[in-house]
Design an enzyme around this catalytic site. Sequence first.
Site, mmCIF file in Angstrom:
data_model
loop_
_atom_site.group_PDB
_atom_site.id
_atom_site.type_symbol
_atom_site.label_atom_id
_atom_site.label_comp_id
_atom_site.label_asym_id
_atom_site.label_seq_id
_atom_site.Cartn_x
_atom_site.Cartn_y
_atom_site.Cartn_z
ATOM 1 C CB SER A 178 8.985 -11.537 94.066
ATOM 2 O OG SER A 178 8.952 -10.031 93.904
ATOM 3 C CG HIS A 219 4.881 -10.963 93.266
ATOM 4 N ND1 HIS A 219 5.039 -11.671 94.349
ATOM 5 C CD2 HIS A 219 5.577 -11.825 92.429
ATOM 6 C CE1 HIS A 219 5.458 -12.980 94.119
ATOM 7 N NE2 HIS A 219 5.959 -12.954 92.999
#
Length: 342
Positions: free
Chosen positions: A64, A245
């Site tokens: 992330s 993401h």
Amino acid sequence: MAVSGFEGFEKRLELQFTGHDPVMGTGLRLLDFESIEQVLHLVQCTVVSALGNQHFDSYVLSESSLFVYPTKIIIKTCGTTQLLKSVQPFINLARTLNLDIVSVRYTRGSFIFPQAQPHPHTSFHEEIMYLEDNIPDHLCYRKASVIPSKLTSHSWHVFSAGAMEYSGDVPYTVEVCMTELDQTLARKFFRYPNDGKNGDSAGKEMTEATGINRINPNSQICDFAFDPCGYSMNGLDRDCYSTIHVTPEDGFSYASFECIGSVHTDMAEMVKKAVKVFGPATVSVATTGACHVPAVAIETVTMKIKTAVEQLGMKYRSCSMDELPAAGSVVFQTFTTRRKRI
């Protein structure tokens, strides 16, 4: 649903600091990269790409993203990372720059594989206890909340703690979680074996091929494609960030989109474009309005988001709200495709 797989749902931590005489434009950005890497090592992730502008620095992580502003840190990590282990180290690093913590906010959705999470993330109760033990006493306005929805597998977990004088600097934060991605669209986030590309060049191709670069055309994009699959990007638009993401594997596919902005930012349109990229069966949207934002203003923003997602053919399933003294109002909305039963 897979018995076990990669956990796409991120944990997100936001730390806000203040100083008596902060140097404009620097502050936490003066932290050396080695110190940041040491904190990330505790969390169990690394930096894979980075981009900054005059307002803040952004890092795409192996799990992330990290954003560093002069007086604010935002870090979100997926998988089995131990995000909360960064709280005390970041507070200590800020003290070396004469910056004091004034607000902590921790948020996450409901894990797909909760049994796989390590300490201190085995339960929300454990996360709360760990935070309580690792933040200073002057952050006395505290609240933990689990905001429910009509979807039993989707709820929003929030913990906030703040000093009395803190009121927030960003009007709105929107966090979108998407599950059960359209398989054809999800395939765009897989790489061909031995494609001869690195993560940066493969990421750039994915950004353009999927239309992610059109979500906010004003953004500078820092992107990265993982091997054999998966994708992350940070977008920088002046002092605002956005981030995406993707975990595209069938059975536990997941994508997230997050952005910040003001009443002048068309956040609903960005959410609509992001959801369209992935074609998910289920969408949840958590919108946080800072303490100084009037209730009618956050209602306007969330109604625009509702309309925008419904225009994609999704059904509005639920809306819940809570007030947190150190974080403001949090509105949690859920949507599903009309074919999906709840």
